[in-house]
Design an enzyme around this catalytic site. Structure first.
Site, mmCIF file in Angstrom:
data_model
loop_
_atom_site.group_PDB
_atom_site.id
_atom_site.type_symbol
_atom_site.label_atom_id
_atom_site.label_comp_id
_atom_site.label_asym_id
_atom_site.label_seq_id
_atom_site.Cartn_x
_atom_site.Cartn_y
_atom_site.Cartn_z
ATOM 1 N N SER A 33 64.998 -8.301 41.986
ATOM 2 C CA SER A 33 66.123 -8.339 43.126
ATOM 3 C C SER A 33 67.271 -7.883 42.828
ATOM 4 O O SER A 33 67.533 -7.158 41.887
ATOM 5 C CB SER A 33 66.089 -9.807 43.710
ATOM 6 O OG SER A 33 66.851 -9.949 44.896
ATOM 7 N N ASN A 34 68.484 -8.268 43.322
ATOM 8 C CA ASN A 34 69.874 -7.769 43.137
ATOM 9 C C ASN A 34 70.799 -9.011 43.795
ATOM 10 O O ASN A 34 70.458 -9.982 44.285
ATOM 11 C CB ASN A 34 70.143 -6.540 43.833
ATOM 12 C CG ASN A 34 70.162 -6.630 45.342
ATOM 13 O OD1 ASN A 34 70.784 -7.267 45.888
ATOM 14 N ND2 ASN A 34 69.033 -5.850 45.833
ATOM 15 N N HIS A 35 72.178 -8.507 43.377
ATOM 16 C CA HIS A 35 73.075 -9.729 43.704
ATOM 17 C C HIS A 35 73.783 -9.718 45.223
ATOM 18 O O HIS A 35 74.564 -10.320 45.160
ATOM 19 C CB HIS A 35 74.177 -9.834 42.561
ATOM 20 C CG HIS A 35 73.907 -10.157 41.143
ATOM 21 N ND1 HIS A 35 73.568 -11.130 41.112
ATOM 22 C CD2 HIS A 35 73.927 -9.358 40.083
ATOM 23 C CE1 HIS A 35 73.278 -11.428 39.488
ATOM 24 N NE2 HIS A 35 73.348 -10.289 39.006
#
Ligand code: CTP
Ligand code: CA
Length: 225
Positions: A33-35
């Site tokens: 995923s990512n932030h």
């Protein structure tokens, strides 16, 4: 309240916004995923609602609360997000893609938790569908607005995305600046369209969302003339 709705600049329109990250499963307990915090997309959903639109918020997993009086559809992966977007394509007039969609997903998802073995592991990734490009290239396309996260040549890359994805507008963010962007409450951006552009200096994401909605409504009116 009813009066506000009738007089809003987006009264009578259905706006769909994507927000947050996507999660791409590796096995039953792990993902890529990512932030992305979802703040920008959620602020756009609230601003569009306040402008009188009916709002559908298609959101990846985030920790912030959904605005009241918007239709929240929770999704996990990029493919889930595309499916949710396509369900609304013929009923919405405006589509805003603020989500940070994972560009790739693991090719194979293990049915069982992958056991540790050896000193390294390889993960083969495959490209995800492009949600906003699929929407913008659809024969029943709504007025489509994308975002562009860039660390260099921000306007050039963003204009490339505007053209390649067949978008009506793109909001270009310089994510190399650590005072704005991804997890911050503030943002600065340049909005581009085929024959114009407008810059927004650093401001809160709520303020920017309201100004973006005003600009989007204005451009949408030109588009339907
Ligand atoms: N986007 C999307 N689906 C994807 C990838 C991106 O809908 N699979 C959308 C984002 O929501 C955003 C726009 O496309 O509105 C641009 O995203 P960005 O990550 O900046 O661009 P990419 O086309 O993915 O290119 P790159 O990451 O290589 O810069
Ligand atoms: Ca990307």
């Amino acid at each position: 309240c009813a009066e506000l709705f009738e007089s809003g600049i987006l009264a009578g329109l259905h706006l769909v916004v994507t927000a947050g990250p996507t999660r791409e499963a590796i096995d039953p307990v792990r993902y890529i995923s990512n932030h992305s915090s979802g703040k920008m997309g959620y602020a756009i959903a609230a601003a569009a609602r306040d402008a009188g639109a009916r709002v559908t918020l298609i959101s990846g997993p985030v920790t912030i609360q959904a605005p009241e009086r918007v239709n929240l559809e929770k999704v996990e992966s990029a493919r889930d997000m595309l499916e949710a977007a396509l369900e609304h394509i013929s009923s919405c007039q405006i589509f805003v893609a603020a989500a940070a969609v994972a560009d790739y997903r693991p090719l194979n998802v293990a049915n069982q938790k992958i056991k540790k073995s050896g000193d390294s592991m390889d993960l083969t990734m495959i490209k995800n569908p492009d949600v906003v490009a699929t929407v913008a290239q659809h024969e029943q396309r709504p007025f489509t607005v994308g975002f562009a996260a860039e660390t260099q040549a921000v306007e050039d890359y963003a204009r490339g995305k505007l053209e390649n994805k067949n978008l009506d507008m793109i909001v270009a963010n310089d994510v190399s600046r650590d005072d704005i962007g991804f997890n911050s409450d503030h943002n600065a951006a340049t909005v581009l369209w085929s024959d114009g552009q407008q810059s927004f200096d650093s401001m809160s994401k709520d303020t920017m969302a309201r100004q973006l909605i005003e600009l989007i409504a204005h451009r949408y009116q030109q588009y339907t003339k």
